[in-house]
Design an enzyme around this catalytic site. Structure first.
Site: not given
Length: 397
Positions: A171-173
């Site tokens: 989700g972050d990347t």
């Protein structure tokens, strides 16, 4: 021969984020030549400096990658003097990336209206869990929560178990990638309008963007996708198959590819009405996968890969980091590079991607020490040694 000019050379980026989503955006921009100034509180640096599943001599192996090509500046944005210095930096910046909880910049008197009044050309990229608007925008956002809200977690894992997760913070990347893409779009628009704008990148929406036709499948056909383990329902054969000494991925769900796979295995599957068409293979997916697994179990991975290549069947190993470091194709593509580090020597890490033919990106340095470039950056905007000493004494830098 001179080095090509990096595509983002001359672009100044102020990175106020921490951990992964915002800093990954900064990493991508820095890989292609942007001057990325990472700003951290002197008494509360980015926790990512200590992250990683393994360390060497106490040194994080995560930080050299996420902060590569960046400069480090300490600055306490909770103080009026720190806020004034940031405003000075904004005057010469092109982009500001932040991933604080929505409303934080505004509480510090550093909201978009203030910053764009100082520099109307500034692009402000805001990364958060839920976005800058809406009834949940005030909530803290983490990749795990965003992956769940955006529908990804429900699909990962075995159908008879709790939802699983990938071993990295997808989700972050994903969000960092969309934030970088949005930043470039805003910069392109600035070329026409002369004005910057705000880029709003939410983790859960970044995840939703990868969910293919999941939403209309339910809304229009009443179908809810569920966890299916290593397969995609009705897409066969396409999955993980056990070999005598490891695992391979085989994708041969098209009719022509399946005929090649059948011939490779010495079977008449392609002429069997249960498997002859895409729909038939989908209906008999589990049975077909068992037959293919029975064949692959008799052979080592290297043999299966060689046979698949010979017959034109898409196939690949299930790599670990050890495998990737020994992979000749990965080496030839420079998909793994080595970057000098003052304490760790050479650190192998992912190379720059995507690859540009004429102006490729590069990695010049690993993640910096805390405050390594503070004096240099302050001197460039008029703060002499005496002024800097006073700021240090006050805890501003």
């Amino acid at each position: 021969m001179t080095d090509p000019i990096l595509p983002l050379a001359g672009l100044r980026v102020l990175e106020l984020g921490q951990l992964i989503a915002g800093p990954f955006c900064g990493q991508l921009l820095g890989d292609f030549g942007a001057e990325v100034i990472k700003i951290e509180a002197p008494d509360a640096p980015d926790p990512a400096r200590g992250w990683g599943a393994a360390k060497v001599d106490g040194q994080s192996l995560f930080w050299p990658i996420i902060a590569r090509n960046k400069k480090s500046m300490t600055l306490n944005l909770r103080t009026e003097r720190g806020q004034a210095i940031l405003k000075d930096l904004v005057e010469t910046a092109d982009v500001l990336v932040e991933n604080f909880r929505p409303g934080t910049l505004e509480r510090w008197g550093l909201g978009p209206d203030v910053l764009r009044a100082i520099n109307p050309r500034l692009v402000i990229t805001r990364v958060s869990g839920y976005g800058q608007t809406g009834p949940e925008s005030h909530k803290a956002g983490y990749a795990s929560v965003g992956e769940a809200k955006g529908g990804l977690r429900h699909l990962i894992g075995e159908p008879d178990r709790l939802p699983a997760r990938a071993g990295v913070s997808l989700g972050d990347t994903m969000t960092g990638t969309f934030a970088a893409l949005g930043t470039m779009m805003a910069l392109f628009a600035r070329e026409r309008t002369g004005k910057g704008q705000v880029v709003d990148a939410a983790i859960y929406e970044s995840v939703m963007a990868f969910m293919e036709s999941l939403i209309p499948e339910y809304a229009l056909a009443g179908h809810t996708r569920e966890r299916t383990g290593p397969i995609l329902p009705k897409i066969a054969p396409s999955g993980v198959y056990p070999c005598a000494d490891g695992l391979v991925i085989i994708g041969a769900n098209q009719d022509t590819l399946f005929r090649r796979l059948s011939a490779m295995c010495g079977k008449d599957w392609a002429d069997d009405r249960r498997y002859a068409t895409h729909d038939a293979r989908g209906e008999n997916q589990l049975e077909l996968d068992e037959k293919i697994s029975a064949w692959t179990r008799q052979h080592p991975v290297a043999d299966v890969l060689a046979r698949c290549e010979e017959h034109g069947v898409p196939c690949g190993p299930v790599n670990t980091a050890r495998d990737m470091l020994a992979d000749a194709h990965i080496a030839a593509r420079e998909a793994i590079i080595k970057v000098a580090h003052p304490l760790l020597g050479e650190v192998p890490m992912q190379g720059v991607f995507p690859k540009l033919s004429d102006t490729p990106g590069r990695v010049d340095r690993a993640g910096p020490a805390l405050g390594e470039n503070t004096s240099e950056i302050l001197a460039a905007i008029g703060y002499d040694e005496k002024a800097q000493a006073g700021l240090r004494q006050e805890g501003v830098i």
